[in-house]
Design a protein around this motif. Sequence first.
Motif, PDB file in Angstrom:
ATOM      1  N   ARG A 128       0.964  -1.334   0.472  1.00 44.64           N
ATOM      2  CA  ARG A 128       0.047  -0.058  -0.021  1.00 44.64           C
ATOM      3  C   ARG A 128       0.963   1.225   0.004  1.00 44.64           C
ATOM      4  NH1 ARG A 128       0.411   2.309   4.861  1.00 44.64           N
ATOM      5  NH2 ARG A 128       0.357   1.665   6.789  1.00 44.64           N
ATOM      6  N   ASP A 129       0.730   2.761  -0.252  1.00 38.57           N
ATOM      7  CA  ASP A 129       1.149   3.040   0.074  1.00 38.57           C
ATOM      8  C   ASP A 129       1.054   4.384   0.630  1.00 38.57           C
ATOM      9  OD1 ASP A 129       1.067   3.907  -3.382  1.00 38.57           O
ATOM     10  OD2 ASP A 129      -0.435   5.072  -3.467  1.00 38.57           O
ATOM     11  N   GLY A 130       2.173   4.506   1.334  1.00 41.90           N
ATOM     12  CA  GLY A 130       3.056   4.933   2.608  1.00 41.90           C
ATOM     13  C   GLY A 130       3.014   3.021   3.772  1.00 41.90           C
ATOM     14  N   ALA A 131       3.341   1.932   2.701  1.00 48.10           N
ATOM     15  CA  ALA A 131       3.541   0.623   3.578  1.00 48.10           C
ATOM     16  C   ALA A 131       4.705   0.862   4.152  1.00 48.10           C
ATOM     17  CB  ALA A 131       3.544  -0.174   2.963  1.00 48.10           C
ATOM     18  N   SER A 132       5.826   0.075   4.691  1.00 44.94           N
ATOM     19  CA  SER A 132       7.372  -0.144   5.552  1.00 44.94           C
ATOM     20  C   SER A 132       7.740  -1.385   5.352  1.00 44.94           C
ATOM     21  CB  SER A 132       7.080   0.116   6.867  1.00 44.94           C
ATOM     22  OG  SER A 132       8.585  -0.138   7.312  1.00 44.94           O
ATOM     23  N   VAL A 133       8.935  -1.067   4.250  1.00 45.71           N
ATOM     24  CA  VAL A 133       9.829  -1.946   4.231  1.00 45.71           C
ATOM     25  C   VAL A 133      11.026  -1.788   4.874  1.00 45.71           C
ATOM     26  CG1 VAL A 133      11.487  -3.043   1.811  1.00 45.71           C
ATOM     27  CG2 VAL A 133       9.347  -2.041   1.638  1.00 45.71           C
ATOM     28  N   VAL A 134      11.376  -2.912   5.355  1.00 40.15           N
ATOM     29  CA  VAL A 134      12.470  -3.096   6.458  1.00 40.15           C
ATOM     30  C   VAL A 134      13.306  -4.474   5.486  1.00 40.15           C
ATOM     31  CG1 VAL A 134      13.471  -3.514   8.279  1.00 40.15           C
ATOM     32  CG2 VAL A 134      11.179  -2.693   8.402  1.00 40.15           C
ATOM     33  N   LEU A 135      15.005  -3.809   5.645  1.00 44.06           N
ATOM     34  CA  LEU A 135      15.489  -5.300   4.755  1.00 44.06           C
ATOM     35  C   LEU A 135      16.770  -5.347   6.207  1.00 44.06           C
ATOM     36  CD1 LEU A 135      16.648  -3.212   1.573  1.00 44.06           C
ATOM     37  CD2 LEU A 135      14.653  -4.369   2.027  1.00 44.06           C
ATOM     38  N   THR A 136      17.265  -6.716   5.899  1.00 42.42           N
ATOM     39  CA  THR A 136      18.121  -7.247   6.968  1.00 42.42           C
ATOM     40  C   THR A 136      19.532  -7.202   6.575  1.00 42.42           C
ATOM     41  OG1 THR A 136      16.383  -8.854   7.587  1.00 42.42           O
ATOM     42  CG2 THR A 136      18.858  -8.847   8.147  1.00 42.42           C
ATOM     43  N   SER A 137      20.518  -5.950   6.819  1.00 41.01           N
ATOM     44  CA  SER A 137      21.881  -6.434   6.389  1.00 41.01           C
ATOM     45  C   SER A 137      22.416  -6.849   7.438  1.00 41.01           C
ATOM     46  CB  SER A 137      21.973  -4.372   6.165  1.00 41.01           C
ATOM     47  OG  SER A 137      23.330  -5.043   5.828  1.00 41.01           O
ATOM     48  N   SER A 138      24.038  -5.994   7.955  1.00 38.98           N
ATOM     49  CA  SER A 138      24.730  -6.928   8.627  1.00 38.98           C
ATOM     50  C   SER A 138      25.725  -6.188   9.069  1.00 38.98           C
ATOM     51  CB  SER A 138      25.240  -7.643   8.466  1.00 38.98           C
ATOM     52  OG  SER A 138      25.841  -8.211   9.390  1.00 38.98           O
ATOM     53  N   THR A 139      26.543  -5.883  10.797  1.00 41.86           N
ATOM     54  CA  THR A 139      27.352  -4.929  10.682  1.00 41.86           C
ATOM     55  C   THR A 139      28.478  -5.857   9.898  1.00 41.86           C
ATOM     56  OG1 THR A 139      27.933  -6.234  12.703  1.00 41.86           O
ATOM     57  CG2 THR A 139      26.551  -5.236  13.396  1.00 41.86           C
ATOM     58  N   ALA A 140      28.242  -6.980   9.333  1.00 40.70           N
ATOM     59  CA  ALA A 140      29.950  -7.565   8.488  1.00 40.70           C
ATOM     60  C   ALA A 140      30.116  -6.296   7.387  1.00 40.70           C
ATOM     61  CB  ALA A 140      29.307  -8.721   7.997  1.00 40.70           C
ATOM     62  N   ALA A 141      28.649  -5.365   6.965  1.00 46.32           N
ATOM     63  CA  ALA A 141      28.632  -4.600   5.102  1.00 46.32           C
ATOM     64  C   ALA A 141      29.714  -4.205   6.050  1.00 46.32           C
ATOM     65  CB  ALA A 141      27.334  -3.771   4.827  1.00 46.32           C
ATOM     66  N   ILE A 142      29.943  -3.361   7.286  1.00 45.41           N
ATOM     67  CA  ILE A 142      30.833  -2.161   7.223  1.00 45.41           C
ATOM     68  C   ILE A 142      32.447  -2.498   8.261  1.00 45.41           C
ATOM     69  CG2 ILE A 142      29.409  -0.333   7.690  1.00 45.41           C
ATOM     70  CD1 ILE A 142      29.184  -0.076   9.995  1.00 45.41           C
ATOM     71  N   THR A 143      32.776  -3.710   8.797  1.00 47.46           N
ATOM     72  CA  THR A 143      33.336  -4.417   9.547  1.00 47.46           C
ATOM     73  C   THR A 143      34.018  -5.281   8.671  1.00 47.46           C
ATOM     74  OG1 THR A 143      32.128  -6.198  10.442  1.00 47.46           O
ATOM     75  CG2 THR A 143      32.448  -3.668  11.757  1.00 47.46           C
ATOM     76  N   GLY A 144      35.414  -5.669   8.856  1.00 42.33           N
ATOM     77  CA  GLY A 144      36.692  -6.967   7.959  1.00 42.33           C
ATOM     78  C   GLY A 144      35.628  -8.171   9.365  1.00 42.33           C
ATOM     79  N   THR A 145      35.878  -9.252   8.411  1.00 41.01           N
ATOM     80  CA  THR A 145      35.903 -10.506   8.666  1.00 41.01           C
ATOM     81  C   THR A 145      35.979 -11.469   7.610  1.00 41.01           C
ATOM     82  OG1 THR A 145      33.846 -10.166   9.498  1.00 41.01           O
ATOM     83  CG2 THR A 145      34.534 -12.067   9.864  1.00 41.01           C
ATOM     84  N   ALA A 146      37.390 -11.663   8.886  1.00 40.79           N
ATOM     85  CA  ALA A 146      38.724 -12.979   7.655  1.00 40.79           C
ATOM     86  C   ALA A 146      37.771 -14.852   7.204  1.00 40.79           C
ATOM     87  CB  ALA A 146      39.922 -13.359   8.581  1.00 40.79           C
ATOM     88  N   ALA A 147      37.461 -14.484   5.409  1.00 38.41           N
ATOM     89  CA  ALA A 147      36.552 -15.724   5.164  1.00 38.41           C
ATOM     90  C   ALA A 147      35.778 -15.441   5.094  1.00 38.41           C
ATOM     91  CB  ALA A 147      36.873 -17.351   5.596  1.00 38.41           C
ATOM     92  N   PHE A 148      35.238 -14.024   4.793  1.00 38.70           N
ATOM     93  CA  PHE A 148      33.755 -13.892   5.146  1.00 38.70           C
ATOM     94  C   PHE A 148      33.145 -12.735   4.054  1.00 38.70           C
ATOM     95  CE2 PHE A 148      30.142 -13.620   8.360  1.00 38.70           C
ATOM     96  CZ  PHE A 148      28.981 -14.614   7.738  1.00 38.70           C
ATOM     97  N   SER A 149      34.375 -12.828   3.458  1.00 37.77           N
ATOM     98  CA  SER A 149      34.094 -11.128   2.017  1.00 37.77           C
ATOM     99  C   SER A 149      33.083 -11.201   1.498  1.00 37.77           C
ATOM    100  CB  SER A 149      35.204 -11.603   1.075  1.00 37.77           C
ATOM    101  OG  SER A 149      35.437 -11.545   0.372  1.00 37.77           O
ATOM    102  N   VAL A 150      32.438 -12.467   0.903  1.00 36.37           N
ATOM    103  CA  VAL A 150      30.881 -12.420  -0.090  1.00 36.37           C
ATOM    104  C   VAL A 150      29.817 -12.483   0.563  1.00 36.37           C
ATOM    105  CG1 VAL A 150      30.335 -14.403  -1.435  1.00 36.37           C
ATOM    106  CG2 VAL A 150      32.424 -14.136  -1.512  1.00 36.37           C
ATOM    107  N   TYR A 151      30.066 -12.628   2.475  1.00 38.90           N
ATOM    108  CA  TYR A 151      28.336 -12.465   2.582  1.00 38.90           C
ATOM    109  C   TYR A 151      28.651 -11.061   2.991  1.00 38.90           C
ATOM    110  CZ  TYR A 151      25.496 -12.039   6.768  1.00 38.90           C
ATOM    111  OH  TYR A 151      24.589 -12.255   7.604  1.00 38.90           O
TER     112      TYR A 151
END
Length: 251
Positions: A128-151
């Motif tokens: 509907r107009d005015g609806a809300s969408v929430v997406l699941t991102s992760s702290t992994a998007a802005i922090t480095g983690t060994a062996a986790f680059s693709v995720y």
Amino acid sequence: MAQDFNNKVVVVTGGTSGIGLATAQAFAAAGAAVFITGRRQEALDAAVKAIGGRVTGVRGDMSQLADIDRLYDAVQQQHAQIDALFANAGGGSFAPLGAISEEHYQQTFDTNVKGVLFTVQKALPLLRDGASVVLTSSTAAITGTAAFSVYSATKAAVRSFARNWMLDLKDRKIRVNAVSPGPVETTGLVELAGPDAASQQGLLDFMAGQVPLGRVGQPDEIAKAVLFLASDQASFINGIELFVDGGMAQI
């Protein structure tokens, strides 16, 4: 003030365990009619029973467009519109640079990026107009983690979706936000350490040591943030990344 979702229709993808299950339970408890997805029928049936209330389970893999279509067909059979969409289905596994296979890349991007993109795009006629969408991102998007680059790259893409889609949908006043959990005690997290219970606990202890609050999160703590973003209480919040991480990404 508690969020009120009476007479609202909510879709939660990846709703059979962890954050998705906790969020579906919270939406149902707040009065919403909830649709959840899961890839395994047994887990889907168990989740529907655990959630209670007005909940419908639709078996599907959100990386498959036909399954997404089947989800929204099921919604349309009962309702005329969707008030909130939590595009949560996703996952990942470890693979260090030098050992990343094409299969690993495709599976992770298909689930976390392609799936999120088409879950939202195919929902547009029903939102509907005015609806809300929430997406699941992760702290992994802005922090480095060994062996986790693709995720990590997939979650950076998801965060970018929120920033861009709010502009695409501005004429319809549909808000798009991302929630970025830190380490949360879910099956998906502990299984990264393999099947050994001691190794799983070791991973949780290690992750807790990275969090200023000194512990990992619980699924219901992420659910509270999602319900806030989806609610009218967040009516002037749009395009943000809300970190629910005990401060982990802030240091």
